[in-house]
Design a protein around this motif. Sequence first.
Motif, PDB file in Angstrom:
ATOM      1  N   ALA A  13       0.850  -1.188   0.000  1.00 16.68           N
ATOM      2  CA  ALA A  13       0.000   0.000   0.000  1.00 16.68           C
ATOM      3  C   ALA A  13       0.887   1.241   0.000  1.00 16.68           C
ATOM      4  CB  ALA A  13      -0.901  -0.008   1.232  1.00 16.68           C
ATOM      5  N   ASP A  14       0.274   2.373  -0.286  1.00 24.71           N
ATOM      6  CA  ASP A  14       0.984   3.647  -0.287  1.00 24.71           C
ATOM      7  C   ASP A  14       0.535   4.481   0.906  1.00 24.71           C
ATOM      8  OD1 ASP A  14       2.393   3.286  -2.761  1.00 24.71           O
ATOM      9  OD2 ASP A  14       0.502   3.644  -3.804  1.00 24.71           O
ATOM     10  N   GLY A  15       1.488   4.929   1.687  1.00 24.33           N
ATOM     11  CA  GLY A  15       1.195   5.801   2.808  1.00 24.33           C
ATOM     12  C   GLY A  15       1.580   7.227   2.465  1.00 24.33           C
ATOM     13  N   TYR A  16       0.778   8.177   2.917  1.00 25.02           N
ATOM     14  CA  TYR A  16       1.025   9.588   2.628  1.00 25.02           C
ATOM     15  C   TYR A  16       0.921  10.411   3.897  1.00 25.02           C
ATOM     16  CZ  TYR A  16       0.332   8.178  -2.185  1.00 25.02           C
ATOM     17  OH  TYR A  16       0.446   7.548  -3.402  1.00 25.02           O
ATOM     18  N   VAL A  17       1.861  11.332   4.057  1.00 26.13           N
ATOM     19  CA  VAL A  17       1.847  12.288   5.155  1.00 26.13           C
ATOM     20  C   VAL A  17       1.956  13.678   4.525  1.00 26.13           C
ATOM     21  CG1 VAL A  17       2.984  13.098   7.254  1.00 26.13           C
ATOM     22  CG2 VAL A  17       2.996  10.660   6.700  1.00 26.13           C
ATOM     23  N   ILE A  18       0.913  14.480   4.727  1.00 32.74           N
ATOM     24  CA  ILE A  18       0.885  15.833   4.188  1.00 32.74           C
ATOM     25  C   ILE A  18       0.859  16.811   5.357  1.00 32.74           C
ATOM     26  CG2 ILE A  18      -0.389  17.471   2.750  1.00 32.74           C
ATOM     27  CD1 ILE A  18      -1.626  14.964   1.362  1.00 32.74           C
ATOM     28  N   PRO A  19       1.944  17.570   5.555  1.00 31.21           N
ATOM     29  CA  PRO A  19       1.965  18.542   6.645  1.00 31.21           C
ATOM     30  C   PRO A  19       0.968  19.680   6.378  1.00 31.21           C
ATOM     31  CG  PRO A  19       4.185  18.132   5.806  1.00 31.21           C
ATOM     32  CD  PRO A  19       3.220  17.511   4.854  1.00 31.21           C
ATOM     33  N   LEU A  20       0.140  19.984   7.371  1.00 29.65           N
ATOM     34  CA  LEU A  20      -0.830  21.079   7.283  1.00 29.65           C
ATOM     35  C   LEU A  20      -0.665  21.985   8.499  1.00 29.65           C
ATOM     36  CD1 LEU A  20      -4.019  19.065   6.239  1.00 29.65           C
ATOM     37  CD2 LEU A  20      -2.525  20.384   4.752  1.00 29.65           C
ATOM     38  N   GLY A  21       0.407  22.719   8.540  1.00 26.53           N
ATOM     39  CA  GLY A  21       0.663  23.588   9.688  1.00 26.53           C
ATOM     40  C   GLY A  21       0.913  22.780  10.936  1.00 26.53           C
ATOM     41  N   PRO A  22       0.062  22.919  11.954  1.00 31.76           N
ATOM     42  CA  PRO A  22       0.303  22.224  13.220  1.00 31.76           C
ATOM     43  C   PRO A  22      -0.093  20.741  13.208  1.00 31.76           C
ATOM     44  CG  PRO A  22      -1.696  23.501  13.368  1.00 31.76           C
ATOM     45  CD  PRO A  22      -1.077  23.827  12.034  1.00 31.76           C
ATOM     46  N   ALA A  23      -0.696  20.262  12.140  1.00 29.91           N
ATOM     47  CA  ALA A  23      -1.149  18.864  12.067  1.00 29.91           C
ATOM     48  C   ALA A  23      -0.723  18.250  10.745  1.00 29.91           C
ATOM     49  CB  ALA A  23      -2.671  18.805  12.205  1.00 29.91           C
ATOM     50  N   GLY A  60      -0.583   9.786  22.230  1.00 32.91           N
ATOM     51  CA  GLY A  60      -0.554  11.176  21.795  1.00 32.91           C
ATOM     52  C   GLY A  60      -1.909  11.687  21.352  1.00 32.91           C
ATOM     53  N   PRO A  61      -1.975  12.983  21.075  1.00 32.96           N
ATOM     54  CA  PRO A  61      -3.257  13.613  20.759  1.00 32.96           C
ATOM     55  C   PRO A  61      -3.716  13.444  19.309  1.00 32.96           C
ATOM     56  CG  PRO A  61      -1.543  15.259  20.838  1.00 32.96           C
ATOM     57  CD  PRO A  61      -0.909  13.955  21.243  1.00 32.96           C
ATOM     58  N   SER A  62      -2.786  13.125  18.397  1.00 40.61           N
ATOM     59  CA  SER A  62      -3.191  13.027  16.989  1.00 40.61           C
ATOM     60  C   SER A  62      -2.303  12.052  16.229  1.00 40.61           C
ATOM     61  CB  SER A  62      -3.139  14.405  16.322  1.00 40.61           C
ATOM     62  OG  SER A  62      -1.804  14.880  16.289  1.00 40.61           O
ATOM     63  N   ILE A  63      -2.796  11.674  15.050  1.00 39.38           N
ATOM     64  CA  ILE A  63      -2.020  10.824  14.137  1.00 39.38           C
ATOM     65  C   ILE A  63      -0.932  11.692  13.508  1.00 39.38           C
ATOM     66  CG2 ILE A  63      -2.135   9.479  12.000  1.00 39.38           C
ATOM     67  CD1 ILE A  63      -3.595   8.082  14.275  1.00 39.38           C
ATOM     68  N   VAL A  64       0.321  11.233  13.557  1.00 37.84           N
ATOM     69  CA  VAL A  64       1.443  12.012  13.046  1.00 37.84           C
ATOM     70  C   VAL A  64       2.041  11.392  11.789  1.00 37.84           C
ATOM     71  CG1 VAL A  64       3.754  12.879  13.604  1.00 37.84           C
ATOM     72  CG2 VAL A  64       1.976  12.863  15.355  1.00 37.84           C
ATOM     73  N   ASN A  65       2.059  10.038  11.723  1.00 35.31           N
ATOM     74  CA  ASN A  65       2.719   9.364  10.602  1.00 35.31           C
ATOM     75  C   ASN A  65       2.002   8.047  10.281  1.00 35.31           C
ATOM     76  OD1 ASN A  65       3.634   7.448  12.538  1.00 35.31           O
ATOM     77  ND2 ASN A  65       5.372   8.751  13.020  1.00 35.31           N
ATOM     78  N   THR A  66       2.514   7.327   9.305  1.00 41.91           N
ATOM     79  CA  THR A  66       1.852   6.086   8.877  1.00 41.91           C
ATOM     80  C   THR A  66       1.932   4.995   9.937  1.00 41.91           C
ATOM     81  OG1 THR A  66       3.851   5.445   7.654  1.00 41.91           O
ATOM     82  CG2 THR A  66       2.106   6.546   6.411  1.00 41.91           C
TER      83      THR A  66
END
Length: 99
Positions: A13-23, A60-66
């Motif tokens: 599968a393909d994992g994607y991480v797109i930075p959007l400022g603080p998240a 932690g409070p949010s998903i950061v990476n794959t």
Amino acid sequence: MQRVTVHLSKKVADGYVIPLGPANLVAIITDTGLVGCGAFDVAALDSFSYPAAKVRPVHGPSIVNTDDILTGIVKETNRSAMSRGIKNGMTGRQALELL
């Protein structure tokens, strides 16, 4: 944007991480559907009969990476994903294995 190859038991599968400022906007996409962070509208994707689920982080409070997607816990899934056996409470990796 960061792209990561994710090896599942029967496919890649393909994992994607797109930075959007603080998240970050994070998802892992197979040839049939996706598991993503809480920013995804899985109900809207169901209108296209596209299987999708979103996960909450284990730490932690949010998903950061794959890796957070793989270890996260499914908190919402659409009908198309449910028809493939995806249920709330399973891990992101377990959900991806069904896609």
